[in-house]
Design a protein around this motif. Sequence first.
Motif, mmCIF file in Angstrom:
data_model
loop_
_atom_site.group_PDB
_atom_site.id
_atom_site.type_symbol
_atom_site.label_atom_id
_atom_site.label_comp_id
_atom_site.label_asym_id
_atom_site.label_seq_id
_atom_site.Cartn_x
_atom_site.Cartn_y
_atom_site.Cartn_z
ATOM 1 N N TYR A 298 31.547 98.488 11.463
ATOM 2 C CA TYR A 298 32.710 98.334 10.585
ATOM 3 C C TYR A 298 32.374 97.715 9.225
ATOM 4 O O TYR A 298 33.219 97.713 8.331
ATOM 5 N N GLY A 299 31.188 97.154 9.074
ATOM 6 C CA GLY A 299 30.816 96.550 7.802
ATOM 7 C C GLY A 299 30.920 95.034 7.823
ATOM 8 O O GLY A 299 31.533 94.429 8.713
ATOM 9 N N HIS A 300 30.306 94.403 6.808
ATOM 10 C CA HIS A 300 30.241 92.945 6.746
ATOM 11 C C HIS A 300 31.619 92.308 6.531
ATOM 12 O O HIS A 300 31.883 91.210 7.032
ATOM 13 N N ASP A 301 32.491 92.967 5.774
ATOM 14 C CA ASP A 301 33.810 92.389 5.512
ATOM 15 C C ASP A 301 34.597 92.225 6.804
ATOM 16 O O ASP A 301 35.256 91.195 7.025
ATOM 17 N N VAL A 302 34.547 93.229 7.655
ATOM 18 C CA VAL A 302 35.247 93.140 8.941
ATOM 19 C C VAL A 302 34.600 92.074 9.820
ATOM 20 O O VAL A 302 35.301 91.301 10.497
ATOM 21 N N ALA A 303 33.274 92.024 9.826
ATOM 22 C CA ALA A 303 32.587 90.994 10.619
ATOM 23 C C ALA A 303 32.996 89.596 10.148
ATOM 24 O O ALA A 303 33.195 88.686 10.970
ATOM 25 N N ASP A 304 33.127 89.426 8.829
ATOM 26 C CA ASP A 304 33.580 88.135 8.306
ATOM 27 C C ASP A 304 34.998 87.826 8.784
ATOM 28 O O ASP A 304 35.311 86.679 9.130
ATOM 29 N N GLU A 305 35.873 88.848 8.793
ATOM 30 C CA GLU A 305 37.247 88.647 9.271
ATOM 31 C C GLU A 305 37.245 88.221 10.735
ATOM 32 O O GLU A 305 38.035 87.370 11.147
ATOM 33 N N VAL A 306 36.370 88.802 11.523
ATOM 34 C CA VAL A 306 36.274 88.434 12.945
ATOM 35 C C VAL A 306 35.859 86.971 13.080
ATOM 36 O O VAL A 306 36.443 86.214 13.872
ATOM 37 N N LEU A 307 34.873 86.560 12.306
ATOM 38 C CA LEU A 307 34.427 85.171 12.369
ATOM 39 C C LEU A 307 35.526 84.216 11.917
ATOM 40 O O LEU A 307 35.717 83.140 12.507
ATOM 41 N N LEU A 308 36.261 84.590 10.880
ATOM 42 C CA LEU A 308 37.368 83.756 10.410
ATOM 43 C C LEU A 308 38.444 83.642 11.483
ATOM 44 O O LEU A 308 39.015 82.561 11.699
ATOM 45 N N THR A 309 38.734 84.744 12.163
ATOM 46 C CA THR A 309 39.749 84.725 13.223
ATOM 47 C C THR A 309 39.296 83.864 14.388
ATOM 48 O O THR A 309 40.087 83.095 14.959
ATOM 49 N N ILE A 310 38.024 83.960 14.748
ATOM 50 C CA ILE A 310 37.492 83.121 15.826
ATOM 51 C C ILE A 310 37.611 81.655 15.450
ATOM 52 O O ILE A 310 38.025 80.816 16.269
ATOM 53 N N GLY A 311 37.268 81.321 14.209
ATOM 54 C CA GLY A 311 37.407 79.935 13.756
ATOM 55 C C GLY A 311 38.842 79.460 13.837
ATOM 56 O O GLY A 311 39.119 78.332 14.271
ATOM 57 N N HIS A 312 39.781 80.303 13.424
ATOM 58 C CA HIS A 312 41.196 79.935 13.473
ATOM 59 C C HIS A 312 41.654 79.724 14.916
ATOM 60 O O HIS A 312 42.370 78.759 15.223
ATOM 61 N N ARG A 313 41.252 80.620 15.801
ATOM 62 C CA ARG A 313 41.652 80.482 17.206
ATOM 63 C C ARG A 313 41.056 79.221 17.836
ATOM 64 O O ARG A 313 41.717 78.554 18.635
ATOM 65 N N LEU A 314 39.829 78.919 17.477
ATOM 66 C CA LEU A 314 39.212 77.703 18.002
ATOM 67 C C LEU A 314 39.978 76.462 17.573
ATOM 68 O O LEU A 314 40.284 75.587 18.390
ATOM 69 N N ARG A 315 40.285 76.380 16.282
ATOM 70 C CA ARG A 315 40.988 75.199 15.773
ATOM 71 C C ARG A 315 42.359 75.036 16.411
ATOM 72 O O ARG A 315 42.852 73.919 16.560
ATOM 73 N N SER A 316 42.979 76.145 16.772
ATOM 74 C CA SER A 316 44.323 76.066 17.354
ATOM 75 C C SER A 316 44.314 75.548 18.786
ATOM 76 O O SER A 316 45.357 75.155 19.308
ATOM 77 N N GLU A 317 43.142 75.514 19.422
ATOM 78 C CA GLU A 317 43.061 75.110 20.830
ATOM 79 C C GLU A 317 42.514 73.699 21.034
ATOM 80 O O GLU A 317 42.557 73.190 22.150
ATOM 81 N N VAL A 318 41.987 73.064 20.005
ATOM 82 C CA VAL A 318 41.362 71.754 20.163
ATOM 83 C C VAL A 318 42.279 70.643 19.661
ATOM 84 O O VAL A 318 43.295 70.902 19.021
ATOM 85 N N ARG A 319 41.894 69.413 19.943
ATOM 86 C CA ARG A 319 42.649 68.249 19.482
ATOM 87 C C ARG A 319 42.251 67.889 18.050
ATOM 88 O O ARG A 319 41.226 68.358 17.540
ATOM 89 N N ALA A 320 43.070 67.060 17.435
ATOM 90 C CA ALA A 320 42.798 66.656 16.056
ATOM 91 C C ALA A 320 41.473 65.916 15.947
ATOM 92 O O ALA A 320 40.786 66.005 14.928
ATOM 93 N N GLN A 321 41.083 65.162 16.975
ATOM 94 C CA GLN A 321 39.855 64.372 16.914
ATOM 95 C C GLN A 321 38.598 65.173 17.269
ATOM 96 O O GLN A 321 37.488 64.661 17.180
ATOM 97 N N ASP A 322 38.760 66.432 17.673
ATOM 98 C CA ASP A 322 37.613 67.266 18.021
ATOM 99 C C ASP A 322 37.015 67.902 16.767
ATOM 100 O O ASP A 322 37.701 68.093 15.763
ATOM 101 N N THR A 323 35.741 68.246 16.839
ATOM 102 C CA THR A 323 35.038 68.887 15.718
ATOM 103 C C THR A 323 34.669 70.306 16.110
ATOM 104 O O THR A 323 34.002 70.523 17.126
ATOM 105 N N VAL A 324 35.100 71.256 15.296
ATOM 106 C CA VAL A 324 34.742 72.661 15.488
ATOM 107 C C VAL A 324 33.738 73.032 14.408
ATOM 108 O O VAL A 324 33.961 72.769 13.220
#
Length: 293
Positions: free
Chosen positions: A188-214
């Motif tokens: 799909y190209g690098h732009d789509v891969a970047d979007e996937v990584l950004l989405t993974i980062g967003h999903r990770l942050r939504s599941e952890v506590r404020a004191q956790d480090t992602v």
Amino acid sequence: MGSDGLARALLDALPDSTAVLDHSGDILAVNRAWQMFAVDNGGRTGATGVGMNYLSLCERAAADGCADAADAAAGLRAVLYGAAVYRELEYACPSPAVDRWFLLRITPLAGEKTGAVASHVNITRRKLAERELACRAATDPLTGLANRGLLRIRLDSALARRPELVASPQVGVLYLAVDQLPVINDSYGHDVADEVLLTIGHRLRSEVRAQDTVARLGGGAFAVVAPRLGAATLDALRCRVAAALGQPHLIHGHLVPVPVRVGAHLAAQGDPADHVLRQAEIACGRALIAQSG
């Protein structure tokens, strides 16, 4: 223009808030910038103007718990009493609307009259630039998550022994691997891969506590440091993260699964950070692929 008028004009021409003090710290003169700073911040020019003792003002603020004021008073005394020829102090001076920083410069008066000149230089632009550079140095440029260096600092801090605690809290670490990232890049190209990584980062942050480090460790590798939790809580976190990352990604109008492996390791205080992260990575290698059915 007489000498007094010239001195006044020169003082007012200075862009920094400046006061001239006698040998005891009494304010002999202030410039327009000094007066306007008081007005703009809701104060009265008379409260910090001519006739007031600046050393006393600093000491009263220090007595109220302001450490910067205590340092300012010590520096001012050193210059006034001849123990130093120059003092500088950087300090924060936030307003309700903005963060601000100043540099206090104290220099002795030259000539027959002894005393000092105190100038407050606005260094906010420099401090904000330094903060931005520090932020860039500690974060992943794509996702804005912590980078490997910041993760290591947070992990070291979480694992540090604390003798004052009766029960030493454990530290949970997740290690995540997106194995199919090269396939996404090729398909799909690098732009789509970047979007996937950004989405993974967003999903990770939504599941952890404020004191956790992602953090993004590079490529398709991520990690989470979760201090002060037990085995059951860490397993629940791992399950939540696996479920969230198992959801497919919308790519070019299609829901595309992006497999993610999630490994967890529960560390004790005092464990070496490198060993802890390696154990989480090993657990990730053994983990089932997290993906939707």
